[in-house]
Design an enzyme around this catalytic site. Sequence first.
Site, PDB file in Angstrom:
ATOM      1  N   GLU A 128       0.871  -1.172   0.000  1.00 22.21           N
ATOM      2  CA  GLU A 128       0.000   0.000   0.000  1.00 22.21           C
ATOM      3  C   GLU A 128       0.908   1.222   0.000  1.00 22.21           C
ATOM      4  O   GLU A 128       1.556   1.520   0.988  1.00 22.21           O
ATOM      5  CB  GLU A 128      -0.917   0.035   1.222  1.00 22.21           C
ATOM      6  CG  GLU A 128      -1.896   1.195   1.153  1.00 22.21           C
ATOM      7  CD  GLU A 128      -2.642   1.455   2.448  1.00 22.21           C
ATOM      8  OE1 GLU A 128      -2.979   2.625   2.710  1.00 22.21           O
ATOM      9  OE2 GLU A 128      -2.870   0.484   3.201  1.00 22.21           O
TER      10      GLU A 128
ATOM     11  N   CYS B 115      -2.529   8.488   3.024  1.00 21.37           N
ATOM     12  CA  CYS B 115      -2.388   8.029   1.646  1.00 21.37           C
ATOM     13  C   CYS B 115      -3.687   8.214   0.876  1.00 21.37           C
ATOM     14  O   CYS B 115      -3.672   8.342  -0.353  1.00 21.37           O
ATOM     15  CB  CYS B 115      -1.956   6.567   1.617  1.00 21.37           C
ATOM     16  SG  CYS B 115      -3.034   5.466   2.548  1.00 21.37           S
TER      17      CYS B 115
END
Length: 462
Positions: A230, A264
Amino acid sequence: MNSLQCISPIDGSVYVERPLATSTQVADAVARSQRAQQDWKSTPLAQRIALTREAISLFSAKETQLAEELCWMMGRPIRYAAGEISGFVERASHMADIAEQALADIHLPVKPGFIRFIRREPLGVVLVIAPWNYPYLTAVNSVVPALLAGNSVLLKHSAQTPLCAERMVEAFAEAGLPAGVFQYLHLSHADTEQLIRAPAVRHVAFTGSEAGGAMVEHAAAGRFINSGLELGGKDPAYVRADADLRHAVETTIDGAFFNSGQSCCAIERIYVHESVYDAFIEQAVALVRHYRLGRPDSAKTTLGPLVRPAAADFVREQVAEAVAKGAKTHIDPADFPLDQPGSAYLAPQVLTGVNHAMRVMTEESFGPVVGIQKVRDDDEAVALMNDSEYGLTAAIFSRDETTALALADRLDTGTVFLNRCDYLDPALAWTGVKNSGRGCTLSTLGYDHLTRPKSFHFKTQL
């Protein structure tokens, strides 16, 4: 360097110092993890679930302490810090709730004379490498389902948040998890690479930068193991002409500035239909001006510092470059006195007159800045949203669910939101495309990445 130091962004003091694990300690931890996993995978699933639920309860009971530590380690305002603990509980509990279903044997249609089924086998030792920005929420996505699936786990947290690894392991130890099944290691970058190369490690779950993801792939190359990555994001939002404007403003601005934009999946660019653009800008700027930049240990603070001065300077450089290319700033940093050159404290900023020739619209900012661009129609919005090397999430604001679904199908992203953003529903797969990474956590699909299929084909009639 034989130790790590957590320098608090609140005042630049050393908040935590820990010795780094030696090569002998790392080797011992890996060996313990391998041995413990053999017994752990044979532990009945119901028992693994019950132990996990007890660990969740013990972890949650320390919410006040954990929130304060989080505030000091990475600068999250104390008024919001406890939300990460409740988020941990939500995700961990959901993965425990679905474990029996997700890990059940797959039985095939009856075939006379044969027994056929597929079993989900644990992979073995799972290495979880977690970042500082959401240290509990990123780690829980892999740690809990990995343990429930019968793996053992080695957890390496960022040097900025070392206590998070310790607290998670403590909770499971208190709950009665057998020794060696879940351990933490404080490691240097070089030693982390070496650990990825260890033959016993069969899966790496990494959350962090693109450069970090490339390091994981390089270190694991030729080992034929899985890795979940990720990585970065430059997540867009599109406000259509038919959107509930007040809701769109409140939601996108919160999505852009919560945690000082250090997420993010933060909203980093907003595209607004020309018919509502001026009204959106007026409301958005007014809302941002209400933020209170200050020490995160103050209950009045709604915007804390970035994790370190260099991160704030990076955002300042992006803004300066955008302004030099014609962008307009709407927030006067002088209204936020703590914002000084070289400081981790950074005023929020709203930019208009932006375009994709500016870094602030294409390069991950990871800070409290958002560019807002006017668009003519849906097609232009979709083209701009897809014009990115990242693809983690995207948000659409509209009252027309049918049109929104059609637009969502055209977006290159892991998750598409309608009328919300910046949230992980643990029942849904959390995944990204392009430079946002690969793999999947959460949901029943998350278990597939932490297990391997093993087929059983028995002939019963001879």
